[in-house]
Design a protein around this motif. Structure first.
Motif, PDB file in Angstrom:
ATOM      1  N   HIS A  23       4.957  11.020 -15.785  1.00 12.74           N
ATOM      2  CA  HIS A  23       4.639  11.917 -14.766  1.00 12.74           C
ATOM      3  C   HIS A  23       3.139  12.395 -15.093  1.00 12.74           C
ATOM      4  O   HIS A  23       2.718  12.176 -16.032  1.00 12.74           O
ATOM      5  CB  HIS A  23       5.578  13.166 -14.723  1.00 12.74           C
ATOM      6  N   ALA A  24       2.684  12.821 -13.787  1.00 13.88           N
ATOM      7  CA  ALA A  24       1.146  13.494 -14.062  1.00 13.88           C
ATOM      8  C   ALA A  24       1.255  14.442 -14.860  1.00 13.88           C
ATOM      9  O   ALA A  24       2.037  15.546 -15.281  1.00 13.88           O
ATOM     10  CB  ALA A  24       0.671  13.684 -12.486  1.00 13.88           C
ATOM     11  N   MET A  25      -0.154  15.010 -15.246  1.00 15.86           N
ATOM     12  CA  MET A  25      -0.213  16.022 -16.305  1.00 15.86           C
ATOM     13  C   MET A  25      -1.299  17.030 -15.498  1.00 15.86           C
ATOM     14  O   MET A  25      -2.281  16.507 -15.013  1.00 15.86           O
ATOM     15  CB  MET A  25      -0.868  15.544 -17.628  1.00 15.86           C
ATOM     16  N   TYR A  26      -0.957  18.154 -15.499  1.00  9.82           N
ATOM     17  CA  TYR A  26      -1.972  19.370 -15.090  1.00  9.82           C
ATOM     18  C   TYR A  26      -2.552  20.018 -16.002  1.00  9.82           C
ATOM     19  O   TYR A  26      -1.733  20.652 -17.031  1.00  9.82           O
ATOM     20  CB  TYR A  26      -1.075  20.121 -13.860  1.00  9.82           C
ATOM     21  N   ILE A  27      -3.903  20.062 -16.144  1.00  9.36           N
ATOM     22  CA  ILE A  27      -4.476  20.596 -17.188  1.00  9.36           C
ATOM     23  C   ILE A  27      -5.497  22.017 -16.842  1.00  9.36           C
ATOM     24  O   ILE A  27      -6.021  21.701 -15.857  1.00  9.36           O
ATOM     25  CB  ILE A  27      -5.721  19.713 -17.757  1.00  9.36           C
ATOM     26  N   THR A  28      -5.011  23.206 -17.236  1.00  9.44           N
ATOM     27  CA  THR A  28      -5.616  24.186 -16.644  1.00  9.44           C
ATOM     28  C   THR A  28      -6.549  24.994 -17.774  1.00  9.44           C
ATOM     29  O   THR A  28      -6.024  25.110 -18.749  1.00  9.44           O
ATOM     30  CB  THR A  28      -4.448  25.265 -16.264  1.00  9.44           C
ATOM     31  N   ILE A  29      -7.794  25.141 -17.329  1.00 12.42           N
ATOM     32  CA  ILE A  29      -8.703  25.734 -18.499  1.00 12.42           C
ATOM     33  C   ILE A  29      -9.105  27.064 -17.601  1.00 12.42           C
ATOM     34  O   ILE A  29      -9.438  27.303 -16.628  1.00 12.42           O
ATOM     35  CB  ILE A  29      -9.774  24.931 -18.493  1.00 12.42           C
ATOM     36  N   ASN A  30      -8.609  28.110 -18.480  1.00 15.94           N
ATOM     37  CA  ASN A  30      -9.085  29.562 -18.112  1.00 15.94           C
ATOM     38  C   ASN A  30     -10.397  30.185 -18.610  1.00 15.94           C
ATOM     39  O   ASN A  30     -10.602  29.685 -19.851  1.00 15.94           O
ATOM     40  CB  ASN A  30      -7.811  30.621 -18.278  1.00 15.94           C
ATOM     41  N   ASP A  31     -11.268  30.766 -17.990  1.00 18.10           N
ATOM     42  CA  ASP A  31     -12.422  31.116 -18.315  1.00 18.10           C
ATOM     43  C   ASP A  31     -12.565  32.521 -18.414  1.00 18.10           C
ATOM     44  O   ASP A  31     -11.923  33.322 -17.723  1.00 18.10           O
ATOM     45  CB  ASP A  31     -13.773  30.435 -17.325  1.00 18.10           C
ATOM     46  N   PRO A  68     -15.055  29.074 -21.468  1.00 21.05           N
ATOM     47  CA  PRO A  68     -13.737  28.826 -21.610  1.00 21.05           C
ATOM     48  C   PRO A  68     -13.054  29.704 -22.618  1.00 21.05           C
ATOM     49  O   PRO A  68     -13.682  29.743 -23.921  1.00 21.05           O
ATOM     50  CB  PRO A  68     -13.612  27.341 -21.802  1.00 21.05           C
ATOM     51  N   TYR A  69     -11.765  29.984 -22.500  1.00 22.40           N
ATOM     52  CA  TYR A  69     -11.030  30.820 -23.225  1.00 22.40           C
ATOM     53  C   TYR A  69      -9.858  30.112 -23.757  1.00 22.40           C
ATOM     54  O   TYR A  69      -9.316  30.522 -24.947  1.00 22.40           O
ATOM     55  CB  TYR A  69     -10.962  32.310 -22.476  1.00 22.40           C
ATOM     56  N   GLU A  70      -9.072  29.643 -22.888  1.00 26.49           N
ATOM     57  CA  GLU A  70      -7.803  28.989 -23.227  1.00 26.49           C
ATOM     58  C   GLU A  70      -7.489  27.679 -22.245  1.00 26.49           C
ATOM     59  O   GLU A  70      -8.116  27.751 -21.126  1.00 26.49           O
ATOM     60  CB  GLU A  70      -6.755  30.027 -23.082  1.00 26.49           C
ATOM     61  N   VAL A  71      -6.617  26.963 -22.755  1.00 28.84           N
ATOM     62  CA  VAL A  71      -6.312  25.661 -21.941  1.00 28.84           C
ATOM     63  C   VAL A  71      -4.793  25.514 -22.257  1.00 28.84           C
ATOM     64  O   VAL A  71      -4.243  25.742 -23.212  1.00 28.84           O
ATOM     65  CB  VAL A  71      -6.982  24.320 -22.691  1.00 28.84           C
ATOM     66  N   PHE A  72      -3.949  24.888 -20.937  1.00 26.40           N
ATOM     67  CA  PHE A  72      -2.563  24.736 -20.770  1.00 26.40           C
ATOM     68  C   PHE A  72      -2.480  23.285 -20.288  1.00 26.40           C
ATOM     69  O   PHE A  72      -3.260  22.937 -19.295  1.00 26.40           O
ATOM     70  CB  PHE A  72      -2.048  25.766 -19.964  1.00 26.40           C
ATOM     71  N   VAL A 132      -4.879  24.319 -30.624  1.00 23.39           N
ATOM     72  CA  VAL A 132      -6.016  24.050 -31.361  1.00 23.39           C
ATOM     73  C   VAL A 132      -7.371  24.342 -30.669  1.00 23.39           C
ATOM     74  O   VAL A 132      -8.503  24.786 -30.805  1.00 23.39           O
ATOM     75  CB  VAL A 132      -6.064  22.692 -31.836  1.00 23.39           C
ATOM     76  N   ILE A 133      -7.278  23.563 -29.220  1.00 17.53           N
ATOM     77  CA  ILE A 133      -8.553  23.627 -28.355  1.00 17.53           C
ATOM     78  C   ILE A 133      -8.675  25.158 -28.113  1.00 17.53           C
ATOM     79  O   ILE A 133      -9.946  25.554 -27.973  1.00 17.53           O
ATOM     80  CB  ILE A 133      -8.171  22.728 -27.302  1.00 17.53           C
ATOM     81  N   SER A 134      -7.935  25.871 -27.812  1.00 15.27           N
ATOM     82  CA  SER A 134      -7.978  27.387 -27.341  1.00 15.27           C
ATOM     83  C   SER A 134      -8.771  28.085 -28.441  1.00 15.27           C
ATOM     84  O   SER A 134      -9.551  29.078 -28.134  1.00 15.27           O
ATOM     85  CB  SER A 134      -6.551  27.942 -26.883  1.00 15.27           C
ATOM     86  N   ALA A 135      -8.027  27.622 -29.586  1.00 15.01           N
ATOM     87  CA  ALA A 135      -8.819  28.362 -30.767  1.00 15.01           C
ATOM     88  C   ALA A 135     -10.282  28.044 -31.003  1.00 15.01           C
ATOM     89  O   ALA A 135     -10.754  29.082 -31.289  1.00 15.01           O
ATOM     90  CB  ALA A 135      -8.085  28.346 -32.121  1.00 15.01           C
TER      91      ALA A 135
END
Length: 232
Positions: A62-70, A84-88, A106-109
């Motif tokens: 399935h497709a993947m949806y990458i959300t990056i919050n700033d 950038p502050y966090e990623v889901f 890890v990326i969010s940290a």
């Protein structure tokens, strides 16, 4: 000078230093003027700006949806920046669930630590799948699913101005378009038979941008995607 207090003391306050005559600013005011840099002590606000990217790698069902919050720092000042502050990462597919959750944390940290994020993109894009990579739509080679996630983060950092964009100039785009048209004419290729690529079917891999877009004309190898040429 000694002052005699004749009345009862009912209250007191600390008098601030008089800076009107000296022209000096209080230390607190000077600290306020210093721009705030991204660090792990910044608390998450109730509202963050978010951008969602969709990828459909052939290695996932399935497709993947990458959300990056700033987060906006130094808002409404000359030093306002978007960091950038966090990623889901969300998907219907559960086969990658554990490592995807670990990767996002890890990326969010790393995002919240601040500093130069270039190394993060480089590390992610250099991850190779032992079973081999794949070509995404447009003929761009991805060595792994993790590398494509890194490519999305790189695209986002360029969009918010934290990484310098390597977008081609209009003149370079025009020259490459002319080269492509001339090449396809000599090869009698009115259209591209390879539906997965935006470039000629017999184009080869570019070592700079990992795209199957390198053609050879007049003994000169040129990439129609990034403009890299062996002829300088």
């Amino acid at each position: 000078m000694t002052v005699k207090i004749s009345n009862q003391i009912v209250g007191y306050r600390v008098k601030k230093a008089d800076t009107e005559n000296t022209g000096e600013q209080p230390a607190a005011a000077a600290a306020d003027s210093k721009p705030v840099l991204m660090n792990e002590n910044i608390e998450r606000p109730d509202f963050l700006l978010g951008t969602t990217y969709k990828i459909k790698p052939p290695v996932a069902e399935h497709a993947m949806y990458i959300t990056i919050n700033d987060i906006l720092l130094n808002e409404d000042t000359d030093h306002e920046t978007r960091q950038p502050y966090e990623v889901f990462i969300n998907s219907k597919s559960m086969e990658h669930f554990q490592w995807v959750i670990a990767l996002t944390r890890v990326i969010s940290a790393v995002f919240r630590k601040g500093g130069d994020l270039t190394f993060l993109v480089e590390e992610l894009r250099s991850v190779y799948d032992p079973n081999g990579g794949y070509f995404k739509k447009g003929g761009v080679f991805m060595p792994s699913l993790v590398a494509e996630i890194g490519a999305v983060i790189e695209k986002h950092l360029k969009a918010i101005g934290l990484l310098e964009s390597d977008e081609l100039s209009e003149t370079t785009k025009r020259i490459l378009a002319e080269k492509r048209a001339e090449f396809e004419a000599t090869q009698n290729k009115a259209t591209n038979d390879d539906a997965s690529s935006d470039y000629p079917a017999n184009a080869t891999m570019c070592g700079k941008c990992s795209t199957k877009a390198v053609i050879v004309m007049d003994g000169c190898a040129t990439c129609l995607s990034c403009g890299d040429s062996k002829c300088g």
